[in-house]
Design a protein around this motif. Structure first.
Motif, PDB file in Angstrom:
ATOM      1  N   ILE A 160       0.819  -1.179  -0.114  1.00 43.78           N
ATOM      2  CA  ILE A 160      -0.410   0.242  -0.137  1.00 43.78           C
ATOM      3  C   ILE A 160       1.020   1.101  -0.107  1.00 43.78           C
ATOM      4  O   ILE A 160       1.061   2.117  -0.807  1.00 43.78           O
ATOM      5  CB  ILE A 160      -0.544  -0.003   1.492  1.00 43.78           C
ATOM      6  N   HIS A 163       3.271   1.661  -3.503  1.00 43.55           N
ATOM      7  CA  HIS A 163       2.056   2.369  -4.107  1.00 43.55           C
ATOM      8  C   HIS A 163       1.129   3.864  -3.873  1.00 43.55           C
ATOM      9  O   HIS A 163       1.121   4.259  -5.125  1.00 43.55           O
ATOM     10  CB  HIS A 163       0.885   1.352  -4.484  1.00 43.55           C
ATOM     11  N   ALA A 164       0.837   3.664  -3.131  1.00 47.34           N
ATOM     12  CA  ALA A 164       0.523   4.837  -2.794  1.00 47.34           C
ATOM     13  C   ALA A 164       1.630   6.525  -3.279  1.00 47.34           C
ATOM     14  O   ALA A 164       1.055   7.000  -4.035  1.00 47.34           O
ATOM     15  CB  ALA A 164       0.076   5.137  -1.173  1.00 47.34           C
ATOM     16  N   TRP A 171       0.253  13.321 -10.066  1.00 47.94           N
ATOM     17  CA  TRP A 171       0.876  15.173  -9.722  1.00 47.94           C
ATOM     18  C   TRP A 171       2.074  15.689 -10.367  1.00 47.94           C
ATOM     19  O   TRP A 171       1.674  16.791 -10.436  1.00 47.94           O
ATOM     20  CB  TRP A 171       1.423  14.573  -8.299  1.00 47.94           C
ATOM     21  N   ASN A 186       1.299  15.328   3.780  1.00 46.54           N
ATOM     22  CA  ASN A 186       0.151  14.952   3.881  1.00 46.54           C
ATOM     23  C   ASN A 186       0.297  13.114   3.505  1.00 46.54           C
ATOM     24  O   ASN A 186      -0.055  12.525   4.162  1.00 46.54           O
ATOM     25  CB  ASN A 186      -0.034  15.866   2.748  1.00 46.54           C
ATOM     26  N   ILE A 190      -1.694  10.386   6.444  1.00 47.38           N
ATOM     27  CA  ILE A 190      -2.489   9.476   5.686  1.00 47.38           C
ATOM     28  C   ILE A 190      -1.991   8.125   5.644  1.00 47.38           C
ATOM     29  O   ILE A 190      -2.669   7.340   6.194  1.00 47.38           O
ATOM     30  CB  ILE A 190      -3.440   9.594   4.136  1.00 47.38           C
ATOM     31  N   GLY A 194      -2.191   6.553  10.221  1.00 45.36           N
ATOM     32  CA  GLY A 194      -3.372   5.143  10.335  1.00 45.36           C
ATOM     33  C   GLY A 194      -2.853   3.850  10.914  1.00 45.36           C
ATOM     34  O   GLY A 194      -3.384   3.149  11.392  1.00 45.36           O
TER      35      GLY A 194
ATOM     36  N   ARG B 133     -12.283  10.510 -10.461  1.00 43.18           N
ATOM     37  CA  ARG B 133     -11.391  11.053  -9.475  1.00 43.18           C
ATOM     38  C   ARG B 133     -11.827  12.547  -8.479  1.00 43.18           C
ATOM     39  O   ARG B 133     -11.579  12.311  -7.188  1.00 43.18           O
ATOM     40  CB  ARG B 133      -9.953  11.639  -9.866  1.00 43.18           C
ATOM     41  N   ILE B 152      -7.899  16.038   5.671  1.00 43.57           N
ATOM     42  CA  ILE B 152      -6.542  16.540   4.925  1.00 43.57           C
ATOM     43  C   ILE B 152      -6.985  16.644   3.382  1.00 43.57           C
ATOM     44  O   ILE B 152      -8.326  17.088   3.170  1.00 43.57           O
ATOM     45  CB  ILE B 152      -6.064  14.866   4.500  1.00 43.57           C
ATOM     46  N   ASP B 153      -5.914  16.825   2.459  1.00 41.62           N
ATOM     47  CA  ASP B 153      -6.279  17.336   0.620  1.00 41.62           C
ATOM     48  C   ASP B 153      -6.863  15.978   0.618  1.00 41.62           C
ATOM     49  O   ASP B 153      -5.971  14.936   0.153  1.00 41.62           O
ATOM     50  CB  ASP B 153      -4.324  17.806   0.184  1.00 41.62           C
ATOM     51  N   ALA B 155      -7.398  16.044  -3.176  1.00 39.88           N
ATOM     52  CA  ALA B 155      -6.765  14.734  -3.975  1.00 39.88           C
ATOM     53  C   ALA B 155      -6.193  14.133  -3.379  1.00 39.88           C
ATOM     54  O   ALA B 155      -5.470  12.919  -3.992  1.00 39.88           O
ATOM     55  CB  ALA B 155      -6.741  16.223  -4.630  1.00 39.88           C
ATOM     56  N   THR B 156      -5.226  14.600  -3.042  1.00 38.35           N
ATOM     57  CA  THR B 156      -3.956  14.298  -2.039  1.00 38.35           C
ATOM     58  C   THR B 156      -4.414  11.970  -2.358  1.00 38.35           C
ATOM     59  O   THR B 156      -3.770  11.234  -2.477  1.00 38.35           O
ATOM     60  CB  THR B 156      -3.081  13.840  -0.925  1.00 38.35           C
ATOM     61  N   ALA B 157      -5.342  12.587  -0.928  1.00 43.34           N
ATOM     62  CA  ALA B 157      -6.028  10.682  -0.584  1.00 43.34           C
ATOM     63  C   ALA B 157      -6.279  10.441  -1.508  1.00 43.34           C
ATOM     64  O   ALA B 157      -6.503   9.531  -1.336  1.00 43.34           O
ATOM     65  CB  ALA B 157      -7.104  11.711   0.538  1.00 43.34           C
ATOM     66  N   LEU B 159      -5.618  10.136  -4.858  1.00 41.91           N
ATOM     67  CA  LEU B 159      -4.212   9.518  -5.726  1.00 41.91           C
ATOM     68  C   LEU B 159      -3.762   8.409  -4.522  1.00 41.91           C
ATOM     69  O   LEU B 159      -2.958   7.417  -4.258  1.00 41.91           O
ATOM     70  CB  LEU B 159      -3.365  10.367  -5.370  1.00 41.91           C
ATOM     71  N   ILE B 160      -3.588   8.782  -3.096  1.00 38.36           N
ATOM     72  CA  ILE B 160      -3.157   7.616  -2.369  1.00 38.36           C
ATOM     73  C   ILE B 160      -3.803   6.436  -2.166  1.00 38.36           C
ATOM     74  O   ILE B 160      -3.270   4.883  -2.634  1.00 38.36           O
ATOM     75  CB  ILE B 160      -3.160   7.461  -0.652  1.00 38.36           C
ATOM     76  N   HIS B 163      -3.662   4.228  -5.942  1.00 39.98           N
ATOM     77  CA  HIS B 163      -2.672   3.466  -6.534  1.00 39.98           C
ATOM     78  C   HIS B 163      -2.604   2.753  -5.412  1.00 39.98           C
ATOM     79  O   HIS B 163      -1.705   1.657  -5.253  1.00 39.98           O
ATOM     80  CB  HIS B 163      -1.458   4.897  -5.693  1.00 39.98           C
ATOM     81  N   ALA B 164      -2.161   3.029  -4.111  1.00 36.30           N
ATOM     82  CA  ALA B 164      -2.508   1.643  -2.931  1.00 36.30           C
ATOM     83  C   ALA B 164      -3.425   0.451  -3.625  1.00 36.30           C
ATOM     84  O   ALA B 164      -2.769  -0.433  -3.591  1.00 36.30           O
ATOM     85  CB  ALA B 164      -3.639   2.305  -1.507  1.00 36.30           C
ATOM     86  N   LEU B 191      -6.273   2.314   5.133  1.00 36.69           N
ATOM     87  CA  LEU B 191      -5.892   3.395   4.281  1.00 36.69           C
ATOM     88  C   LEU B 191      -7.536   4.161   5.072  1.00 36.69           C
ATOM     89  O   LEU B 191      -7.348   6.143   5.046  1.00 36.69           O
ATOM     90  CB  LEU B 191      -7.019   2.997   2.800  1.00 36.69           C
ATOM     91  N   GLY B 194      -6.714   5.698   8.708  1.00 35.84           N
ATOM     92  CA  GLY B 194      -6.025   6.724   9.331  1.00 35.84           C
ATOM     93  C   GLY B 194      -6.878   8.280   8.917  1.00 35.84           C
ATOM     94  O   GLY B 194      -6.407   9.250   9.464  1.00 35.84           O
ATOM     95  N   LEU B 195      -7.750   8.269   8.692  1.00 38.63           N
ATOM     96  CA  LEU B 195      -9.327   8.921   8.433  1.00 38.63           C
ATOM     97  C   LEU B 195      -9.392   9.073   9.703  1.00 38.63           C
ATOM     98  O   LEU B 195     -10.350  10.398   9.264  1.00 38.63           O
ATOM     99  CB  LEU B 195      -9.501   8.575   7.153  1.00 38.63           C
TER     100      LEU B 195
END
Lengths: 199, 199
Positions: A160, A163-164, A171, A186, A190, A194, B133, B152-153, B155-157, B159-160, B163-164, B191, B194-195
């Motif tokens: 995870i 790949h994240a 970006w 950031n 995340i 966690g 997205r 949190i941002d 868009a970053t989340a 992508l993470i 991709h994860a 994933l 953490g949020l």
DNA sequence: CCTACCGATCGGTAGG
DNA sequence: CCTACCGATCGGTAGG
């Protein structure tokens, strides 16, 4: 430190070829990039490329193994320092993110195009990759033992996280929206947030 | 539900071609797969492929847009149901993980080989991807507003997370070690755990 | 669905 | 570093 330059580069003609090749392999993929395309970007005839490199595959090998060494070397340093498993893990992840920003083309190519390597390089690379991931998993397992990290499957966590981070790809182009440092924080929030036990 | 079959398939010869092509495009990449290679696996001559499809690129288009439709349709359903932003997000992620396990080859190809699409399909696909997205990012932003999710941002989340999940790739081969359900729960823990605000 | 084939392009070499 | 070129392979078509 701030100005830490990208790995190698234009110093030599061969360096220029590797640099341009990495950019093209990322954009179009290894198989879809021809030596004639590459030669044009470098500014010479296709046949002249062979005075600096011996084959198209040798270029891919140079890129992939340079990055593998780079990451392995950093991991050696991390393991040599005495620190908590959690902060060691954090340092590894920050290094990955930094590489993604600083050496984007090479990291991307060694990450996504390595399957075009030929034997024996292919097997060698795959083994290094597996070993590297096990070292990170070991860091996580140590953290779990020491109660620094929540008990999760460490191999899943490694996949995870790596790949994240490789997802920063998308970006790179809009890097104004968020600074490299903000991005790093950031992502760590995340990803590691966690895992941390009491927060 | 348990037996939910992979999308389409061998029903027709064209279905067989698309299925085999997805497997080969994943393994070797689109550019490195020749129509002769594909024909051999299908069991006919290369020229005969053209009785079922009109070009190599049309195969890639079929794979990519079928998956895009599949994900968009599911997102429509999610948005149509009234539930908390956090559980909607969780449902989307679980769907992605499930697709990665059930339709591995197609998801992988539409994820990593779409850059070989030609115009106007390329632009169309990229737009759909961006829109999709944004829909997930919107889900996260809503969750943040409602204090269900940490600020949190988004868009970053996104992508993470995406991709994860696409990282399950490396897994597929050793799927005995952990069941699909365990994998899903493990990923969600890392994933989304953490949020979530208070846990 | 096959045989026969096309023009284009590929990675790479010879020779200077 | 270039010109000239090679054999192999590519995606795709004609014609049956």
């Amino acid at each position: 430190m701030r100005m830490a330059k990208a790995i190698r580069k234009k110093a030599s003609k061969k360096g220029l070829i590797l640099q341009k090749a990495a950019a093209m392999f990322r954009q179009r993929g290894f198989a879809a990039t021809s030596m004639r395309d590459l030669a044009e970007v470098v500014g010479i005839e296709a046949a002249s490329l062979y005075n600096h490199i011996s084959s198209k595959n040798e270029i891919l090998e140079a890129i992939c193994f340079e990055m593998a060494n780079h990451f392995n070397t950093h991991m050696d340093q991390i393991e040599a320092t005495r620190q908590s498993a959690l902060s060691a893990l954090e340092a590894v992840l920050r290094f990955h993110i930094k590489q993604m920003v600083d050496n984007y083309e090479q990291v991307y190519v060694s990450d996504r195009e390595w399957k075009h390597l030929q034997e024996p390089y292919l097997s060698n690379f795959q083994t290094q990759r597996r070993t590297y991931r096990k070292r990170i998993a070991h860091l996580i397992d140590t953290g779990i033992q020491k109660k620094e990290i929540l008990p999760i499957d460490s191999a899943t966590a490694v996949l995870i996280m790596l790949h994240a981070i490789s997802g920063i790809e998308s970006w790179h182009r809009s890097k104004k929206r968020i600074s490299a440092r903000e991005l790093e924080d950031n992502m760590l929030t995340i990803l590691v947030g966690g895992l941390r036990k009491n927060h």
